[in-house]
Design a protein around this motif. Structure first.
Motif, PDB file in Angstrom:
ATOM      1  N   LEU A  14      13.594  -2.277 -10.943  1.00 20.68           N
ATOM      2  CA  LEU A  14      14.332  -2.669  -9.650  1.00 20.68           C
ATOM      3  C   LEU A  14      14.460  -1.559  -8.775  1.00 20.68           C
ATOM      4  O   LEU A  14      14.480  -1.440  -7.730  1.00 20.68           O
ATOM      5  CB  LEU A  14      15.342  -3.719  -9.788  1.00 20.68           C
ATOM      6  N   LEU A  15      15.028  -0.717  -9.743  1.00 19.88           N
ATOM      7  CA  LEU A  15      15.472   0.700  -8.966  1.00 19.88           C
ATOM      8  C   LEU A  15      14.416   1.412  -8.285  1.00 19.88           C
ATOM      9  O   LEU A  15      14.338   2.219  -7.187  1.00 19.88           O
ATOM     10  CB  LEU A  15      16.315   1.480 -10.039  1.00 19.88           C
ATOM     11  N   VAL A  16      13.376   1.251  -9.081  1.00 18.48           N
ATOM     12  CA  VAL A  16      12.170   2.308  -8.738  1.00 18.48           C
ATOM     13  C   VAL A  16      11.402   1.580  -7.722  1.00 18.48           C
ATOM     14  O   VAL A  16      11.285   2.261  -6.408  1.00 18.48           O
ATOM     15  CB  VAL A  16      11.045   2.341 -10.046  1.00 18.48           C
ATOM     16  N   ALA A  17      11.557   0.305  -7.680  1.00 20.86           N
ATOM     17  CA  ALA A  17      10.938  -0.578  -6.412  1.00 20.86           C
ATOM     18  C   ALA A  17      11.826  -0.458  -5.246  1.00 20.86           C
ATOM     19  O   ALA A  17      11.138  -0.098  -4.154  1.00 20.86           O
ATOM     20  CB  ALA A  17      10.912  -1.966  -6.846  1.00 20.86           C
ATOM     21  N   GLY A  18      13.164  -0.308  -5.184  1.00 23.85           N
ATOM     22  CA  GLY A  18      13.995   0.021  -4.305  1.00 23.85           C
ATOM     23  C   GLY A  18      13.597   1.437  -3.627  1.00 23.85           C
ATOM     24  O   GLY A  18      13.635   1.578  -2.325  1.00 23.85           O
ATOM     25  N   LEU A  19      13.634   2.333  -4.595  1.00 21.81           N
ATOM     26  CA  LEU A  19      13.438   3.680  -4.052  1.00 21.81           C
ATOM     27  C   LEU A  19      11.910   4.031  -3.279  1.00 21.81           C
ATOM     28  O   LEU A  19      11.974   4.475  -2.298  1.00 21.81           O
ATOM     29  CB  LEU A  19      13.558   4.753  -5.184  1.00 21.81           C
ATOM     30  N   ALA A  20      10.863   3.147  -3.976  1.00 22.27           N
ATOM     31  CA  ALA A  20       9.662   3.252  -3.185  1.00 22.27           C
ATOM     32  C   ALA A  20       9.608   2.551  -1.896  1.00 22.27           C
ATOM     33  O   ALA A  20       9.172   3.028  -0.953  1.00 22.27           O
ATOM     34  CB  ALA A  20       8.812   2.468  -4.075  1.00 22.27           C
ATOM     35  N   ALA A  21      10.348   1.448  -1.742  1.00 25.62           N
ATOM     36  CA  ALA A  21      10.471   0.686  -0.254  1.00 25.62           C
ATOM     37  C   ALA A  21      11.384   1.452   0.555  1.00 25.62           C
ATOM     38  O   ALA A  21      10.911   1.797   1.711  1.00 25.62           O
ATOM     39  CB  ALA A  21      11.209  -0.559  -0.591  1.00 25.62           C
ATOM     40  N   THR A  22      12.347   2.339   0.144  1.00 26.28           N
ATOM     41  CA  THR A  22      12.856   3.076   0.844  1.00 26.28           C
ATOM     42  C   THR A  22      12.178   4.202   1.547  1.00 26.28           C
ATOM     43  O   THR A  22      12.171   4.594   2.542  1.00 26.28           O
ATOM     44  CB  THR A  22      14.400   3.526   0.307  1.00 26.28           C
ATOM     45  N   GLY A  23      11.474   4.801   0.630  1.00 28.32           N
ATOM     46  CA  GLY A  23      10.627   5.954   0.772  1.00 28.32           C
ATOM     47  C   GLY A  23       9.533   5.750   1.743  1.00 28.32           C
ATOM     48  O   GLY A  23       8.984   6.505   2.784  1.00 28.32           O
ATOM     49  N   TYR A  24       8.968   4.303   1.672  1.00 28.27           N
ATOM     50  CA  TYR A  24       7.973   3.819   2.488  1.00 28.27           C
ATOM     51  C   TYR A  24       8.529   3.843   4.070  1.00 28.27           C
ATOM     52  O   TYR A  24       7.846   3.907   4.826  1.00 28.27           O
ATOM     53  CB  TYR A  24       7.180   2.611   1.931  1.00 28.27           C
ATOM     54  N   ALA A  25       9.656   3.299   4.117  1.00 24.61           N
ATOM     55  CA  ALA A  25      10.378   2.790   5.399  1.00 24.61           C
ATOM     56  C   ALA A  25      10.589   4.376   6.090  1.00 24.61           C
ATOM     57  O   ALA A  25      10.107   4.342   7.219  1.00 24.61           O
ATOM     58  CB  ALA A  25      11.587   2.034   5.293  1.00 24.61           C
ATOM     59  N   LEU A  26      11.060   5.214   5.392  1.00 21.05           N
ATOM     60  CA  LEU A  26      11.259   6.489   5.959  1.00 21.05           C
ATOM     61  C   LEU A  26      10.016   7.081   6.473  1.00 21.05           C
ATOM     62  O   LEU A  26      10.096   7.786   7.338  1.00 21.05           O
ATOM     63  CB  LEU A  26      11.886   7.448   4.856  1.00 21.05           C
ATOM     64  N   TYR A  27       9.075   7.059   5.692  1.00 23.15           N
ATOM     65  CA  TYR A  27       7.553   7.500   6.154  1.00 23.15           C
ATOM     66  C   TYR A  27       7.017   6.795   7.339  1.00 23.15           C
ATOM     67  O   TYR A  27       6.532   7.509   8.379  1.00 23.15           O
ATOM     68  CB  TYR A  27       6.686   7.314   4.732  1.00 23.15           C
ATOM     69  N   GLN A  28       7.434   5.336   7.484  1.00 15.94           N
ATOM     70  CA  GLN A  28       6.844   4.736   8.665  1.00 15.94           C
ATOM     71  C   GLN A  28       7.642   5.244  10.090  1.00 15.94           C
ATOM     72  O   GLN A  28       7.212   5.328  10.904  1.00 15.94           O
ATOM     73  CB  GLN A  28       7.099   3.175   8.413  1.00 15.94           C
ATOM     74  N   GLU A  29       8.791   5.403   9.564  1.00 14.77           N
ATOM     75  CA  GLU A  29       9.759   5.865  10.639  1.00 14.77           C
ATOM     76  C   GLU A  29       9.399   7.285  11.339  1.00 14.77           C
ATOM     77  O   GLU A  29       9.145   7.551  12.433  1.00 14.77           O
ATOM     78  CB  GLU A  29      11.142   5.788  10.179  1.00 14.77           C
ATOM     79  N   LYS A  30       9.086   8.268  10.394  1.00 12.42           N
ATOM     80  CA  LYS A  30       8.767   9.658  10.802  1.00 12.42           C
ATOM     81  C   LYS A  30       7.273   9.510  11.503  1.00 12.42           C
ATOM     82  O   LYS A  30       6.639  10.355  12.032  1.00 12.42           O
ATOM     83  CB  LYS A  30       8.527  10.386   9.503  1.00 12.42           C
ATOM     84  N   LYS A  31       6.656   8.519  10.990  1.00 12.75           N
ATOM     85  CA  LYS A  31       5.087   8.386  11.381  1.00 12.75           C
ATOM     86  C   LYS A  31       4.763   8.019  12.815  1.00 12.75           C
ATOM     87  O   LYS A  31       3.923   8.263  13.394  1.00 12.75           O
ATOM     88  CB  LYS A  31       4.029   7.481  10.588  1.00 12.75           C
ATOM     89  N   GLN A  32       6.035   7.439  13.414  1.00 19.05           N
ATOM     90  CA  GLN A  32       5.738   6.888  14.986  1.00 19.05           C
ATOM     91  C   GLN A  32       5.414   8.077  15.741  1.00 19.05           C
ATOM     92  O   GLN A  32       5.788   9.271  15.760  1.00 19.05           O
ATOM     93  CB  GLN A  32       7.131   6.471  15.153  1.00 19.05           C
ATOM     94  N   PRO A  33       4.418   7.752  16.768  1.00 19.10           N
ATOM     95  CA  PRO A  33       3.997   8.892  17.642  1.00 19.10           C
ATOM     96  C   PRO A  33       5.174   9.416  18.442  1.00 19.10           C
ATOM     97  O   PRO A  33       6.094   8.635  18.935  1.00 19.10           O
ATOM     98  CB  PRO A  33       3.140   8.189  18.376  1.00 19.10           C
TER      99      PRO A  33
END
Length: 50
Positions: A14-33
Motif C-alpha cells: 500500500l505504501l509503494v502504491a501510494g508513492l507511485a500514485a503521488t509520483g504520477y500525479a506530480l509528473y502529470q502536473e509538471k507535464k502540462q504545457p
C-alpha cells in the motif's frame, strides 16, 4: 501489536502504491504545457499566462 508476514507485505504494498500514485500525479502536473490559457466562464473571456 504483532503483524503477520502477510499484513506486513500488504502494508508495504500500500505504501509503494501510494508513492507511485503521488509520483504520477506530480509528473502529470509538471507535464502540462506552458503558455497561455484561454477560458470562457460566467464572467466572460479570461486569458492567463502560465
Amino acid at each position: 501489536m504483532t503483524l503477520s508476514r502477510n499484513q506486513l507485505f500488504l502494508l508495504v504494498g500500500l505504501l509503494v502504491a501510494g508513492l507511485a500514485a503521488t509520483g504520477y500525479a506530480l509528473y502529470q502536473e509538471k507535464k502540462q504545457p506552458e503558455g497561455v490559457e484561454i477560458s470562457v466562464g460566467k464572467d466572460g473571456l479570461s486569458i492567463k499566462e502560465k
